[in-house]
Design an enzyme around this catalytic site. Structure first.
Site, PDB file in Angstrom:
ATOM      1  N   GLU A   1      -0.482  -8.627   3.829  1.00 24.43           N
ATOM      2  CA  GLU A   1      -0.050  -9.065   5.163  1.00 24.43           C
ATOM      3  C   GLU A   1      -1.214  -9.553   6.011  1.00 24.43           C
ATOM      4  O   GLU A   1      -1.033 -10.408   6.898  1.00 24.43           O
ATOM      5  CB  GLU A   1       0.691  -7.929   5.885  1.00 24.43           C
TER       6      GLU A   1
ATOM      7  N   CYS B   1       0.841  -1.204   0.000  1.00 23.04           N
ATOM      8  CA  CYS B   1       0.000   0.000   0.000  1.00 23.04           C
ATOM      9  C   CYS B   1       0.880   1.260   0.000  1.00 23.04           C
ATOM     10  O   CYS B   1       1.519   1.558  -0.993  1.00 23.04           O
ATOM     11  CB  CYS B   1      -0.968  -0.034   1.173  1.00 23.04           C
TER      12      CYS B   1
ATOM     13  N   HIS C   1      -3.416  -5.181   0.765  1.00 25.01           N
ATOM     14  CA  HIS C   1      -2.818  -5.537   2.055  1.00 25.01           C
ATOM     15  C   HIS C   1      -2.668  -7.051   2.151  1.00 25.01           C
ATOM     16  O   HIS C   1      -3.473  -7.749   2.785  1.00 25.01           O
ATOM     17  CB  HIS C   1      -3.660  -4.988   3.201  1.00 25.01           C
TER      18      HIS C   1
END
Length: 262
Positions: free
Chosen positions: A232, A122, A230
């Protein structure tokens, strides 16, 4: 002495994770969401060290000599437009984290030169593009042409905010498409800025259906990837995120000397 040598040989790779500036009870803070540290530990199999936004130039030069990889985190702040030749103020382009801008843009240039494996997520992706000479756009919110990027409530629970939001097309002959074995993927979307002009050294790896660059790499580096979504948050559960972090992990372990290159 033998025990010291054994400990050195068996240490896990070390990943630098970029922090954000903040304030709490009137005091400056450095913050990192736990999900990034968990992704480093569980999906990469590495140890995590947090890089403060207040790090000096000398500290950053020292850092790239000792780490085996770098993870650039996302945040609610945006890169200040003067870094990429844009025009805007706090009201039009904010909020900002100028201290992070200063440190992270230098860190990216140092790591890129040394070919330290780097994954930007991001804001981190946007910083990588700016550091290498690219530009950003700031016109997504309220723009019907990019409605797919703004459909999730940003104040809802994490499972809602980070839920898949739109489709990206993986670029033909790209590394991600080859590694994932997919033509397209569904990803989440929590960003107000996006890549406008891609830096000359970068190559697009994924494009949203409304034309935004959703992932890129530098083909002349072992692992220099930025993704707009995202990954993660679902590094252990989503097929695309798992594969991306597996690629990062492989590169990090090779760089650290723990694995022989394939």
């Amino acid at each position: 002495m033998q025990e010291q040598m054994k400990n050195t040989r068996n240490r896990l790779p070390l990943i630098a994770v970029m922090a954000n500036s903040g304030f709490e009870a009137g005091l400056p803070t450095q913050t990192v969401d736990d999900k990034y540290c968990r992704a480093v530990s569980e999906a990469v199999g590495a140890n995590c060290i947090v890089v403060p936004t207040s790090a000096s130039a000398d500290a950053l030069e020292d850092l790239v000599q000792i780490v085996d990889g770098i993870l650039l985190t996302g945040d609610t702040t945006n890169v200040e437009p003067h870094h990429y030749g844009g025009v805007g103020n706090l009201q039009s382009h904010g909020p900002f984290d100028p201290q992070r801008d200063r440190s992270v843009l230098q860190l990216i240039k140092l790591a890129h030169k040394k070919d330290v494996p780097m994954l930007g997520i991001c804001r981190g992706m946007q910083e990588m593009n700016v550091a290498l000479g690219g530009t950003l756009r700031n016109d997504l919110y309220g723009n019907l042409s990019f409605a797919d990027h703004c459909v999730r409530p940003q104040d809802g629970p994490p499972e809602t905010r980070y839920a898949p939001s739109h489709i990206v097309e993986l670029v033909q002959d790209g590394r991600l498409r080859e590694h994932l074995g997919l033509v397209r993927a569904e990803v989440n979307s929590l960003h107000k800025q996006a890549v406008d002009i891609l830096a000359d050294s970068l190559r697009s790896e994924a494009i949203s259906q409304d034309g935004l660059v959703e992932a890129f790499c530098d083909p002349d580096r072992n692992f220099f990837y930025g993704v707009q979504w995202h990954a993660e948050f679902s590094a252990l559960s989503d097929q695309v995120s798992q594969a991306l972090f597996a690629m990062f992990s492989q590169s990090v372990h090779v760089y650290s000397g723990k694995l022989i290159p394939l």
